[in-house]
Design a protein around this motif. Structure first.
Motif, PDB file in Angstrom:
ATOM      1  N   THR A  81       0.834  -1.209   0.000  1.00 25.11           N
ATOM      2  CA  THR A  81       0.000   0.000   0.000  1.00 25.11           C
ATOM      3  C   THR A  81       0.863   1.251   0.000  1.00 25.11           C
ATOM      4  OG1 THR A  81      -1.782  -1.172   1.129  1.00 25.11           O
ATOM      5  CG2 THR A  81      -1.832   1.233   1.230  1.00 25.11           C
ATOM      6  N   LEU A  82       1.899   1.258   0.817  1.00 18.69           N
ATOM      7  CA  LEU A  82       2.792   2.419   0.883  1.00 18.69           C
ATOM      8  C   LEU A  82       3.571   2.595  -0.419  1.00 18.69           C
ATOM      9  CD1 LEU A  82       4.092   1.964   4.536  1.00 18.69           C
ATOM     10  CD2 LEU A  82       2.480   3.694   3.701  1.00 18.69           C
ATOM     11  N   ILE A  83       4.062   1.510  -0.979  1.00 23.74           N
ATOM     12  CA  ILE A  83       4.798   1.591  -2.246  1.00 23.74           C
ATOM     13  C   ILE A  83       3.877   2.070  -3.361  1.00 23.74           C
ATOM     14  CG2 ILE A  83       5.958   0.213  -4.023  1.00 23.74           C
ATOM     15  CD1 ILE A  83       7.155  -1.460  -1.690  1.00 23.74           C
ATOM     16  N   GLN A  84       2.650   1.535  -3.414  1.00 21.86           N
ATOM     17  CA  GLN A  84       1.690   1.964  -4.426  1.00 21.86           C
ATOM     18  C   GLN A  84       1.407   3.461  -4.308  1.00 21.86           C
ATOM     19  OE1 GLN A  84      -0.774  -2.194  -4.428  1.00 21.86           O
ATOM     20  NE2 GLN A  84      -1.954  -0.354  -4.271  1.00 21.86           N
ATOM     21  N   ALA A  85       1.199   3.944  -3.098  1.00 24.76           N
ATOM     22  CA  ALA A  85       0.913   5.367  -2.896  1.00 24.76           C
ATOM     23  C   ALA A  85       2.087   6.214  -3.373  1.00 24.76           C
ATOM     24  CB  ALA A  85       0.610   5.647  -1.426  1.00 24.76           C
ATOM     25  N   PHE A  86       3.296   5.808  -3.031  1.00 26.43           N
ATOM     26  CA  PHE A  86       4.482   6.549  -3.450  1.00 26.43           C
ATOM     27  C   PHE A  86       4.600   6.556  -4.972  1.00 26.43           C
ATOM     28  CE2 PHE A  86       8.885   7.293  -4.422  1.00 26.43           C
ATOM     29  CZ  PHE A  86       9.239   8.301  -3.542  1.00 26.43           C
ATOM     30  N   CYS A  87       4.392   5.392  -5.595  1.00 23.88           N
ATOM     31  CA  CYS A  87       4.498   5.296  -7.049  1.00 23.88           C
ATOM     32  C   CYS A  87       3.431   6.152  -7.730  1.00 23.88           C
ATOM     33  CB  CYS A  87       4.385   3.845  -7.498  1.00 23.88           C
ATOM     34  SG  CYS A  87       5.843   2.855  -7.092  1.00 23.88           S
ATOM     35  N   CYS A  88       2.220   6.131  -7.218  1.00 18.67           N
ATOM     36  CA  CYS A  88       1.154   6.958  -7.810  1.00 18.67           C
ATOM     37  C   CYS A  88       1.502   8.439  -7.710  1.00 18.67           C
ATOM     38  CB  CYS A  88      -0.183   6.681  -7.122  1.00 18.67           C
ATOM     39  SG  CYS A  88      -0.903   5.109  -7.604  1.00 18.67           S
ATOM     40  N   GLU A  89       2.034   8.846  -6.573  1.00 17.87           N
ATOM     41  CA  GLU A  89       2.383  10.255  -6.390  1.00 17.87           C
ATOM     42  C   GLU A  89       3.541  10.687  -7.288  1.00 17.87           C
ATOM     43  OE1 GLU A  89       3.448  13.191  -2.741  1.00 17.87           O
ATOM     44  OE2 GLU A  89       1.730  11.860  -2.662  1.00 17.87           O
ATOM     45  N   ASN A  90       4.396   9.744  -7.651  1.00 18.32           N
ATOM     46  CA  ASN A  90       5.568  10.057  -8.475  1.00 18.32           C
ATOM     47  C   ASN A  90       5.420   9.588  -9.924  1.00 18.32           C
ATOM     48  OD1 ASN A  90       7.856  11.220  -6.674  1.00 18.32           O
ATOM     49  ND2 ASN A  90       6.818   9.676  -5.434  1.00 18.32           N
ATOM     50  N   ASP A  91       4.200   9.290 -10.344  1.00 19.65           N
ATOM     51  CA  ASP A  91       3.912   8.877 -11.728  1.00 19.65           C
ATOM     52  C   ASP A  91       4.747   7.690 -12.195  1.00 19.65           C
ATOM     53  OD1 ASP A  91       1.942  10.859 -12.100  1.00 19.65           O
ATOM     54  OD2 ASP A  91       3.491  12.342 -12.552  1.00 19.65           O
ATOM     55  N   ILE A  92       4.863   6.691 -11.335  1.00 18.92           N
ATOM     56  CA  ILE A  92       5.568   5.460 -11.676  1.00 18.92           C
ATOM     57  C   ILE A  92       4.512   4.390 -11.933  1.00 18.92           C
ATOM     58  CG2 ILE A  92       7.138   3.665 -10.845  1.00 18.92           C
ATOM     59  CD1 ILE A  92       8.376   5.886  -9.015  1.00 18.92           C
ATOM     60  N   ASN A  93       4.585   3.741 -13.084  1.00 17.73           N
ATOM     61  CA  ASN A  93       3.627   2.691 -13.414  1.00 17.73           C
ATOM     62  C   ASN A  93       3.832   1.484 -12.510  1.00 17.73           C
ATOM     63  OD1 ASN A  93       2.225   3.971 -15.533  1.00 17.73           O
ATOM     64  ND2 ASN A  93       3.923   3.555 -16.910  1.00 17.73           N
ATOM     65  N   ILE A  94       2.714   0.893 -12.095  1.00 22.48           N
ATOM     66  CA  ILE A  94       2.732  -0.246 -11.177  1.00 22.48           C
ATOM     67  C   ILE A  94       1.940  -1.386 -11.800  1.00 22.48           C
ATOM     68  CG2 ILE A  94       2.275  -1.006  -8.819  1.00 22.48           C
ATOM     69  CD1 ILE A  94       1.571   1.964  -8.221  1.00 22.48           C
ATOM     70  N   LEU A  95       2.450  -2.598 -11.637  1.00 23.18           N
ATOM     71  CA  LEU A  95       1.735  -3.802 -12.041  1.00 23.18           C
ATOM     72  C   LEU A  95       1.772  -4.800 -10.901  1.00 23.18           C
ATOM     73  CD1 LEU A  95       3.229  -4.384 -15.607  1.00 23.18           C
ATOM     74  CD2 LEU A  95       0.910  -3.611 -15.085  1.00 23.18           C
ATOM     75  N   ARG A  96       0.671  -5.497 -10.681  1.00 24.97           N
ATOM     76  CA  ARG A  96       0.651  -6.638  -9.771  1.00 24.97           C
ATOM     77  C   ARG A  96       0.944  -7.863 -10.625  1.00 24.97           C
ATOM     78  NH1 ARG A  96      -0.816  -7.493  -4.158  1.00 24.97           N
ATOM     79  NH2 ARG A  96      -1.838  -5.617  -3.509  1.00 24.97           N
ATOM     80  N   VAL A  97       1.792  -8.724 -10.132  1.00 28.00           N
ATOM     81  CA  VAL A  97       2.181  -9.917 -10.876  1.00 28.00           C
ATOM     82  C   VAL A  97       1.861 -11.145 -10.031  1.00 28.00           C
ATOM     83  CG1 VAL A  97       4.111 -11.163 -11.907  1.00 28.00           C
ATOM     84  CG2 VAL A  97       4.018  -8.671 -12.059  1.00 28.00           C
ATOM     85  N   ASN A  98       1.112 -12.063 -10.636  1.00 26.43           N
ATOM     86  CA  ASN A  98       0.878 -13.365 -10.012  1.00 26.43           C
ATOM     87  C   ASN A  98       1.884 -14.340 -10.594  1.00 26.43           C
ATOM     88  OD1 ASN A  98      -1.281 -12.357  -8.567  1.00 26.43           O
ATOM     89  ND2 ASN A  98      -2.776 -12.960 -10.108  1.00 26.43           N
ATOM     90  N   ASN A  99       2.226 -15.351  -9.839  1.00 30.46           N
ATOM     91  CA  ASN A  99       3.157 -16.399 -10.249  1.00 30.46           C
ATOM     92  C   ASN A  99       4.603 -15.982  -9.993  1.00 30.46           C
ATOM     93  OD1 ASN A  99       4.471 -18.602 -11.230  1.00 30.46           O
ATOM     94  ND2 ASN A  99       3.321 -18.701 -13.153  1.00 30.46           N
ATOM     95  N   MET A 100       4.955 -15.970  -8.733  1.00 29.25           N
ATOM     96  CA  MET A 100       6.323 -15.592  -8.342  1.00 29.25           C
ATOM     97  C   MET A 100       7.366 -16.594  -8.826  1.00 29.25           C
ATOM     98  SD  MET A 100       5.918 -13.719  -4.667  1.00 29.25           S
ATOM     99  CE  MET A 100       7.660 -13.768  -4.391  1.00 29.25           C
ATOM    100  N   SER A 101       6.992 -17.858  -8.980  1.00 26.39           N
ATOM    101  CA  SER A 101       7.991 -18.824  -9.451  1.00 26.39           C
ATOM    102  C   SER A 101       8.406 -18.504 -10.885  1.00 26.39           C
ATOM    103  CB  SER A 101       7.459 -20.257  -9.345  1.00 26.39           C
ATOM    104  OG  SER A 101       6.317 -20.442 -10.154  1.00 26.39           O
ATOM    105  N   ARG A 102       7.458 -18.079 -11.720  1.00 26.99           N
ATOM    106  CA  ARG A 102       7.806 -17.682 -13.100  1.00 26.99           C
ATOM    107  C   ARG A 102       8.646 -16.404 -13.093  1.00 26.99           C
ATOM    108  NH1 ARG A 102      10.075 -18.345 -17.275  1.00 26.99           N
ATOM    109  NH2 ARG A 102       9.381 -17.228 -19.107  1.00 26.99           N
ATOM    110  N   LEU A 103       8.301 -15.464 -12.212  1.00 27.23           N
ATOM    111  CA  LEU A 103       9.078 -14.233 -12.089  1.00 27.23           C
ATOM    112  C   LEU A 103      10.520 -14.561 -11.675  1.00 27.23           C
ATOM    113  CD1 LEU A 103       9.042 -11.122 -12.198  1.00 27.23           C
ATOM    114  CD2 LEU A 103       8.310 -11.145  -9.805  1.00 27.23           C
TER     115      LEU A 103
END
Length: 159
Positions: free
Chosen positions: A78-100
Motif C-alpha cells: 500500500t505504501l509503495i503503491q501510494a508513493f508510485c502513484c504520487e511520483n507517476d511510476i507505473n505499477i503492475l501486480r504480478v501473479n506467479n512468483m515462481s515464473r518471475l
C-alpha cells in the motif's frame, strides 16, 4: 458491444492483448537484467524509490496465494503503491512468483534466494531507455488507469 476490464477479458482480442502484455513484461525484465536495471526486494525498492524516484520506470508487486494473508506485506504494498502513484511510476501486480524468479534468475550470487515481492525497473545510467516492450507496458498501465484499475494484474504463464 462488450464492456471489458483487463481482469475480466472478453473475447479473443482481450486474450491476445493480455498475452502481448505478459510477453512485453518478460521482454522488459530480460532486457533490464543484464544492464543492472533491476532492484529486488521490498526494502531495497523502498530505499531506491526514496533516493531516485525519477529513475524508476516500472514497479512490480508480486504475490502468490499465501502472500494475500500477510498483513505486513500488504501494508508495504500500500505504501509503495501510494508513493508510485504520487511520483507517476507505473505499477503492475504480478501473479506467479515462481515464473518471475525464472525470468530474473531468482538467486543472488551467494546462492541465497531473492525477495521478489517488489521489483523495480530503472533506466540505465547511460541513457533514457526507449524500448517498445516498455512502451507497451506503459500504454497498458495508462489504459488501465482510464478504466479505474490503478494497479492492473498480470498472470505470468508457466513455460
Amino acid at each position: 458491444m462488450c464492456n471489458m476490464t483487463f481482469e475480466e477479458p472478453c473475447g479473443d482480442n482481450a486474450t491476445e492483448r493480455m498475452d502481448s502484455v505478459e510477453k512485453a513484461l518478460e521482454e522488459v525484465l530480460t532486457a533490464a537484467l543484464p544492464q543492472g536495471c533491476i532492484t529486488v526486494g521490498v526494502y531495497e525498492a523502498a530505499k531506491s524509490l526514496n533516493v531516485d524516484p525519477d529513475n524508476v520506470v516500472l514497479c512490480l508487486l508480486a504475490t502468490d496465494e499465501e502472500d494475500v494473508k500477510d498483513v505486513a506485506l500488504q501494508i508495504h504494498f500500500t505504501l509503495i503503491q501510494a508513493f508510485c502513484c504520487e511520483n507517476d511510476i507505473n505499477i503492475l501486480r504480478v501473479n506467479n512468483m515462481s515464473r518471475l524468479a525464472e525470468i530474473l534468475e531468482g538467486v543472488k550470487p551467494g546462492g541465497e534466494s531473492m525477495d521478489l515481492h517488489c521489483v523495480l525497473v530503472t533506466n540505465p545510467q547511460s541513457s533514457t531507455w526507449k524500448d517498445p516492450a516498455l512502451s507497451k507496458l506503459n500504454r497498458f498501465c495508462r489504459d488501465s488507469r482510464g478504466l479505474d484499475q490503478w494497479v492492473p494484474v498480470i498472470n505470468l504463464p508457466e513455460r
